[in-house]
Every structure is written in structure tokens, then in C-alpha cells.
Design an enzyme around this catalytic site. Sequence first.
Site, PDB file in Angstrom:
ATOM      1  N   SER A   2       0.802  -1.218   0.000  1.00  0.00           N
ATOM      2  CA  SER A   2       0.000   0.000   0.000  1.00  0.00           C
ATOM      3  C   SER A   2       0.837   1.270   0.000  1.00  0.00           C
ATOM      4  O   SER A   2       0.338   2.336  -0.376  1.00  0.00           O
ATOM      5  CB  SER A   2      -0.951   0.012   1.200  1.00  0.00           C
ATOM      6  OG  SER A   2      -0.231  -0.096   2.420  1.00  0.00           O
ATOM      7  N   ASP A  37      -4.084   8.139   7.728  1.00  0.00           N
ATOM      8  CA  ASP A  37      -5.192   7.325   8.243  1.00  0.00           C
ATOM      9  C   ASP A  37      -4.800   6.423   9.411  1.00  0.00           C
ATOM     10  O   ASP A  37      -5.530   5.517   9.768  1.00  0.00           O
ATOM     11  CB  ASP A  37      -5.785   6.465   7.122  1.00  0.00           C
ATOM     12  CG  ASP A  37      -4.764   5.528   6.503  1.00  0.00           C
ATOM     13  OD1 ASP A  37      -3.604   5.483   6.986  1.00  0.00           O
ATOM     14  OD2 ASP A  37      -5.106   4.824   5.533  1.00  0.00           O
ATOM     15  N   HIS A  71      -0.845   4.860   7.174  1.00  0.00           N
ATOM     16  CA  HIS A  71      -0.096   5.337   6.015  1.00  0.00           C
ATOM     17  C   HIS A  71       0.269   6.805   6.177  1.00  0.00           C
ATOM     18  O   HIS A  71      -0.505   7.576   6.752  1.00  0.00           O
ATOM     19  CB  HIS A  71      -0.923   5.139   4.741  1.00  0.00           C
ATOM     20  CG  HIS A  71      -1.393   3.733   4.546  1.00  0.00           C
ATOM     21  ND1 HIS A  71      -2.648   3.313   4.941  1.00  0.00           N
ATOM     22  CD2 HIS A  71      -0.768   2.655   4.016  1.00  0.00           C
ATOM     23  CE1 HIS A  71      -2.774   2.022   4.657  1.00  0.00           C
ATOM     24  NE2 HIS A  71      -1.659   1.603   4.094  1.00  0.00           N
TER      25      HIS A  71
END
Length: 455
Positions: free
Chosen positions: A105, A407, A410
Amino acid sequence: MTGPQNTSWPFPSVNWRSRRLSATRGRGVIRLVPILSPRARLQQRRERPKTSPKEGKAMGSSPSGGGRARLLFPMVVVAAAAVLAGAATAAAPACYARVFSFGDSLADTGNRRFVYPNDSDPVLRLPYGETFFHRATGRFSDGRIVLDFLADALGLPFVRPYLSGRRAEDFARGANFAVGGATALAPEFFRDRGFNMSNVVHLDMEMKWFRDMIGLLCPDGIAGCSDVMNQSLFLVGEIGGNDYNLPLLERMPLDVVIAFAPIVIAKISSTITELIGLGAKTLVVPGNLPIGCIPNYMFVFRSDSKEDYEAETGCIGWLNEFARYHNRLLIEELERLRELHPGVTIIYADYYGAAMEVFLSPQQYGIEHPLVACCGGGHPYGVGTSARCGRGKYSLCRNPEKYGSWDGLHPSETLYRAIATGLLRGSYTQPPIPTTANSCTPLTELGYSTEYKPL
């Protein structure tokens, strides 16, 4: 919930020698040294001699890990996309023809929406992407990530998610195979050890996609693909973080997870070796971030013991120690691969060191809340159990540029930018990201595009 109380974990010893390496393409030599603790790094920063702004542009700080030697770095490059002091520059050739990226991610630019086509995934809708793109793109941030800044500075468009393309023309400037939630190791590895891992994407799958794409670009076979491979920049990672994150957050014993690290490194190494065998000539391999500074980790492993926290940053020390252990193993393995492949440039990207610069001096980057999530719950770290960014009754800050985390898991675009700038201008790549002779415009002021240019 508390983490382990002993902050000096007995991590397996690493053959961590300070060796002299011949860097490729006439870049001189570099010295690999152990990664410093935050306290030692802060002391090192205080002892650095002051330079004028002009001198600072040509001189990088010592590589993550310390040492008194300072390295003179060659000018990194920018091209048409760069904005110098707010003004547009004349068009210039790109440093590489294309970028190919692998990872999780931290590098995903939109593949996850094709792998998991579930409209309920919050990354597929606002507020994700609100800062720069003004829409959700599948990136796990409020805006751009390191890969975006790197491609921009190298004169390339943002890297297309592989799963969004079908034709060879779609990948003329590269492709991104990274997927949010991806692991280095296959799910079977974890299941064999009693951890119920779902069917996530892993490095072997991403490499299969890459070989499929090469079949489109080079229909006559890999023998006719040498120009594609040697004119491209390969980013192998960041990858491996989820191999630790998922088990740790499910409370798998730390000593068990620590034992995964050499196996994760071996998988990264075999992937690099496979890419070199296919003709790759320039590879950038990022290390792990300081996971002890990630708000979600800080919430899950919060402790009443001050000894668990780093005095200089407020991050959880034993988690950062684990990240440094992973990075030391990776650096040593890259050293071995350089010796095996002297004609290949293998660059270590020190995400840990570049990010730690922010956590040590957040005010220098305009960050007021380095350890708090902009989007999430109401706990002091901006995360909680009842709400997540985009789920439930979550809260959203008004100024994400002042937060280190987007968040809770991240980084924000601000932190991603700082990491990318550290890689491109500072001492956080070993050896420095090389440029092709006579093909790039030397950098005078690092700038990035201020407008989104769709693919």
C-alpha cells in the site's frame, strides 16, 4: 494494552561489517555503517557543520547509520514536470524511459480496486486523494506517495497501475504492480505457521504480472527486450511490512515474527535476482519505515512505561528496533547482491532515515502532529477501535499537511514528500540514484508538479 517491557530486544546478530564497496557507473565508493538510534542520530545532527544554502545543495548528510564521513552527491535530476521556485521550466528529457514498481500500500497507485472490486473499501472514495487529486485514486493517502514524487522528479508521468491497462501502449512509460495489503511471502507460509492469512497478493504474483506485461512489450521474447529492461528504473518495495504488521497486530508473539525477517529478505533478494536475470540494470530497494511512529501501532501497543518510548520522538522504541533489524538484514543482502552483479546498480532507499528526520524535527517540515492521524478516530493518536478513516463516524482534520499520518497506517502526502526529497537530495540512497550521462537536466532546486496530469 501494553507492549513488551524490555526495550533492548535480543534480535539475532547481523554480520554488520563496515565494508568498502565499489559503486557502479563511476560513482566512487560508499561505506556501509550501522543505523543509529534516534538519540545518536539527534546528536549527529547537532554536530553537523553548518553550510550555506548554496553549499547544502551540493552536499548530502552522512548516510543513515552515521559515521563522520560526508558524501558529495551528484546532482539529481528534474525534467519538464518539475516546478522551480513556482515557475515552469523548459522541457527536458527523462532520466529513464520508464519506471516499474513492486510493493504494497505504500506504493499502490490504484491496483487494489481491481483485485478487490468492493465499493465499500474506503480507499476508493473521498477523503482519500482529497489533497492533490481531489478524488480517490486508490492511493492510501490524502495525495501523492513517494513513487509519484520520484517519477515526477525523473521527468516521467505518474506510474500507471498495471491492472488498469491492457495493451502494450498502456505500459510505454512503465507500470506499477504494487497492491495494498500485499506481502513478500505467499499466504501459505503464514498458514503453515498457524496464522490464518487471507489470499493476499504477494511478490510472486506481482512478478507473474510483470512477466505477462513483458510478453506484451516484447512479443519476440526477453532476448529482444534488453532496451526495455536496461533503460528502466525498478523499485522493489517497500515490501515486507505486511509480513510483520498482520501477525503483530493479531498478537502473534514477537519472537516468532522476528524469525520471519530473514525469510522475507530472502524473498526480496530472489525477486531482485530474477529481475536482474531478465535484464534489469538499475534497481531501488526501500527499507522499512519506523513502525514505532505509526499511530495505529502506537494505539495498539500503548504502554504506561516510559521506557517503551523514545525520548526524542515519542515513538515506541522496541517496534523501531525491529524495523532497524529488518533494514540491517536488507542492506547486508544488497551488499551481497552487488558483489554478485557488479554491472548492476542496486540502490538502498533508506525510508527509515528519511522519515526519522521528520519525526525528530517535525516543525522544519511544517508538521505539528507527527504521531497523529488526520483521518480516523478520536484517540490522542487519531485512531480508535470504533471508527477508521472512511468507516463509521470517523473524524477528519482540516489541514492534513500538518499531520505525519493520513489514516493511522499510512503517511500523509507531506511525509511522503519529505521522504522522497530525502531520497532525491539527501543521503538516504546508497549509492545515490544515478543518472544517465547527457540525458538529464541537473537539479538546481527540487520541485514537483503542482497540477494533476491524468494518464
